[in-house]
Design a protein around this motif. Structure first.
Motif, PDB file in Angstrom:
ATOM      1  N   LEU A   1       1.660   6.804  -6.762  1.00 31.16           N
ATOM      2  CA  LEU A   1       0.557   7.670  -7.172  1.00 31.16           C
ATOM      3  C   LEU A   1       0.899   9.143  -7.011  1.00 31.16           C
ATOM      4  O   LEU A   1       0.526   9.969  -7.850  1.00 31.16           O
ATOM      5  N   ILE A   2       1.584   9.477  -5.920  1.00 28.07           N
ATOM      6  CA  ILE A   2       1.985  10.879  -5.713  1.00 28.07           C
ATOM      7  C   ILE A   2       2.849  11.340  -6.896  1.00 28.07           C
ATOM      8  O   ILE A   2       2.621  12.408  -7.466  1.00 28.07           O
ATOM      9  N   LYS A   3       3.816  10.521  -7.253  1.00 29.02           N
ATOM     10  CA  LYS A   3       4.736  10.903  -8.335  1.00 29.02           C
ATOM     11  C   LYS A   3       4.003  11.030  -9.670  1.00 29.02           C
ATOM     12  O   LYS A   3       4.149  12.028 -10.379  1.00 29.02           O
ATOM     13  N   THR A   4       3.233  10.006 -10.028  1.00 31.43           N
ATOM     14  CA  THR A   4       2.594  10.003 -11.349  1.00 31.43           C
ATOM     15  C   THR A   4       1.503  11.056 -11.460  1.00 31.43           C
ATOM     16  O   THR A   4       1.227  11.553 -12.554  1.00 31.43           O
TER      17      THR A   4
ATOM     18  N   LYS B   1       2.168   6.167   8.327  1.00 31.95           N
ATOM     19  CA  LYS B   1       2.885   6.650   9.510  1.00 31.95           C
ATOM     20  C   LYS B   1       3.537   5.506  10.284  1.00 31.95           C
ATOM     21  O   LYS B   1       4.645   5.656  10.821  1.00 31.95           O
ATOM     22  N   SER B   2       2.875   4.345  10.329  1.00 32.07           N
ATOM     23  CA  SER B   2       3.431   3.214  11.071  1.00 32.07           C
ATOM     24  C   SER B   2       4.722   2.708  10.444  1.00 32.07           C
ATOM     25  O   SER B   2       5.610   2.216  11.137  1.00 32.07           O
ATOM     26  N   ILE B   3       4.846   2.838   9.122  1.00 30.94           N
ATOM     27  CA  ILE B   3       6.040   2.342   8.427  1.00 30.94           C
ATOM     28  C   ILE B   3       7.130   3.400   8.340  1.00 30.94           C
ATOM     29  O   ILE B   3       8.316   3.116   8.547  1.00 30.94           O
ATOM     30  N   THR B   4       6.750   4.636   8.042  1.00 28.38           N
ATOM     31  CA  THR B   4       7.742   5.683   7.762  1.00 28.38           C
ATOM     32  C   THR B   4       7.943   6.678   8.894  1.00 28.38           C
ATOM     33  O   THR B   4       8.931   7.416   8.896  1.00 28.38           O
ATOM     34  N   GLY B   5       6.996   6.743   9.812  1.00 28.83           N
ATOM     35  CA  GLY B   5       7.076   7.740  10.874  1.00 28.83           C
ATOM     36  C   GLY B   5       6.561   9.095  10.457  1.00 28.83           C
ATOM     37  O   GLY B   5       6.544  10.030  11.260  1.00 28.83           O
ATOM     38  N   LYS B   6       6.150   9.219   9.198  1.00 25.96           N
ATOM     39  CA  LYS B   6       5.615  10.465   8.678  1.00 25.96           C
ATOM     40  C   LYS B   6       4.181  10.253   8.205  1.00 25.96           C
ATOM     41  O   LYS B   6       3.806   9.159   7.784  1.00 25.96           O
TER      42      LYS B   6
ATOM     43  N   LEU C   1       0.831  -1.207   0.000  1.00 24.11           N
ATOM     44  CA  LEU C   1       0.000   0.000   0.000  1.00 24.11           C
ATOM     45  C   LEU C   1       0.864   1.255   0.000  1.00 24.11           C
ATOM     46  O   LEU C   1       0.603   2.202  -0.744  1.00 24.11           O
ATOM     47  N   LEU C   2       1.902   1.264   0.824  1.00 27.02           N
ATOM     48  CA  LEU C   2       2.816   2.413   0.869  1.00 27.02           C
ATOM     49  C   LEU C   2       3.462   2.641  -0.494  1.00 27.02           C
ATOM     50  O   LEU C   2       3.545   3.783  -0.971  1.00 27.02           O
ATOM     51  N   SER C   3       3.900   1.567  -1.121  1.00 28.52           N
ATOM     52  CA  SER C   3       4.539   1.683  -2.429  1.00 28.52           C
ATOM     53  C   SER C   3       3.578   2.243  -3.473  1.00 28.52           C
ATOM     54  O   SER C   3       3.949   3.121  -4.269  1.00 28.52           O
TER      55      SER C   3
END
Length: 305
Positions: free
Chosen positions: A201-204, A240-245, A194-196
């Motif tokens: 999606l943000i980039k494209t 947030k759980s994976i990246t802290g952001k 999901l994170l990936s």
């Protein structure tokens, strides 16, 4: 994708009679067979469902849990979770549907997700139970069903207690039958995917030739959650759980990278950059840039010359 806000809308969509109560329903699968839509494409609704399939063929898919057991199965649906099914019309068993209003009607459910974490959208794993445990579970459903169809004025006071009993019984079976290491690994794997997908999606979405939905708000986590068919709160929790952001942090960081590259490597003015990055006005872009870099776009460009 269809989205059902009420239990009545949901019942109509799947081809069964309207519920007797707007915020609670109980059915046995046998009564639904011959009426219910046998193949239901992906959809979402805004309530909880707790079911037991005693027998029957086919499968139901909840969220990313596509491995639906073949035996006696307990499974769940959580608000905003993506659901679908393709069943053989021979199911037996029961299910209950609980709206947020029903849960708010009793203090029994004040800590619902803390006390019964298997109802969380990312942990609602379908699981198989032993045949010997079936009578106890079915018995609770039958008591709820009998009370629901009674004329007692206080029937929902009894139903609230029976539902709580059902949840505790399922919790015991969940702890007994679910391999938590495997379950946690499945959840972790799904979260990473999901994170990936979110980051891609943000980039494209900011590509110059991106095909965007009308009125797309590329600065909002809700926009990406919609594309991913999940609730914004779930997206934010996973990121947030994976990246802290937060999900918003990731969007803002990408916008800043694009803005800095435009300022340093192109001759576009601030107005052109603002609109290319989907800001409503140049002033909004300048305020965003200064808030996150402590300098103005013009000063940043001049410093890089």
């Amino acid at each position: 994708m269809k989205h059902f806000k009420t239990i009545s809308e949901y019942c109509q969509a799947i081809g069964i009679d309207a519920p007797q109560h707007p915020h609670f329903d109980i059915r046995n699968f046998e009564d639904n067979m011959g009426k219910v839509v046998e193949s239901m494409p992906a959809f979402r609704h805004e309530f909880y469902s707790i079911a037991i399939k005693a027998d029957g063929g086919g499968k139901a898919i909840t969220g990313h849990h596509s491995d639906f057991p073949e035996g006696v199965t307990i499974f769940f649906n959580s608000p905003f979770q993506i659901l679908s099914w393709d069943i053989v019309p021979n199911w037996t068993g029961y299910y209950i549907v609980l709206s947020q209003d029903f849960l708010a009607s009793s203090h029994y459910y004040d800590r619902l997700l803390d006390d019964f974490p298997f109802l969380k959208i990312d942990e609602s794993i379908p699981f198989e139970i032993d045949q010997q445990d079936l009578p106890e579970i079915i018995g609770i459903y039958q008591r709820i069903h009998q009370e629901y169809h009674s004329d007692h004025e206080d029937k929902f006071q009894f139903i609230q207690v029976y539902v709580l009993q059902l949840l505790h019984q399922i919790k015991r079976l969940f702890q007994k039958n679910v391999n938590h290491e495997v379950a946690n690994e499945q959840i972790r794997s799904a979260d990473l995917k999901l994170l990936s997908r979110f980051q891609k999606l943000i980039k494209t979405s900011f590509y110059p030739d991106a095909q965007l939905e009308t009125f797309a708000n590329l600065h909002s986590p809700s926009y990406y959650a919609g594309l991913l068919n999940i609730h914004p709160n779930h997206l934010n929790a996973v990121v947030k759980s994976i990246t802290g952001k937060t999900a918003l942090n990731h969007i803002h960081n990408h916008i800043l990278k694009l803005a800095k590259a435009e300022l340093l490597q192109t001759n576009k003015n601030v107005k052109e950059i603002a609109y290319s990055l989907h800001f409503e006005a140049p002033n909004n872009f300048s305020a965003f840039f200064k808030k996150n870099t402590k300098t103005t776009p013009g000063a940043y460009r001049k410093k890089g010359e």
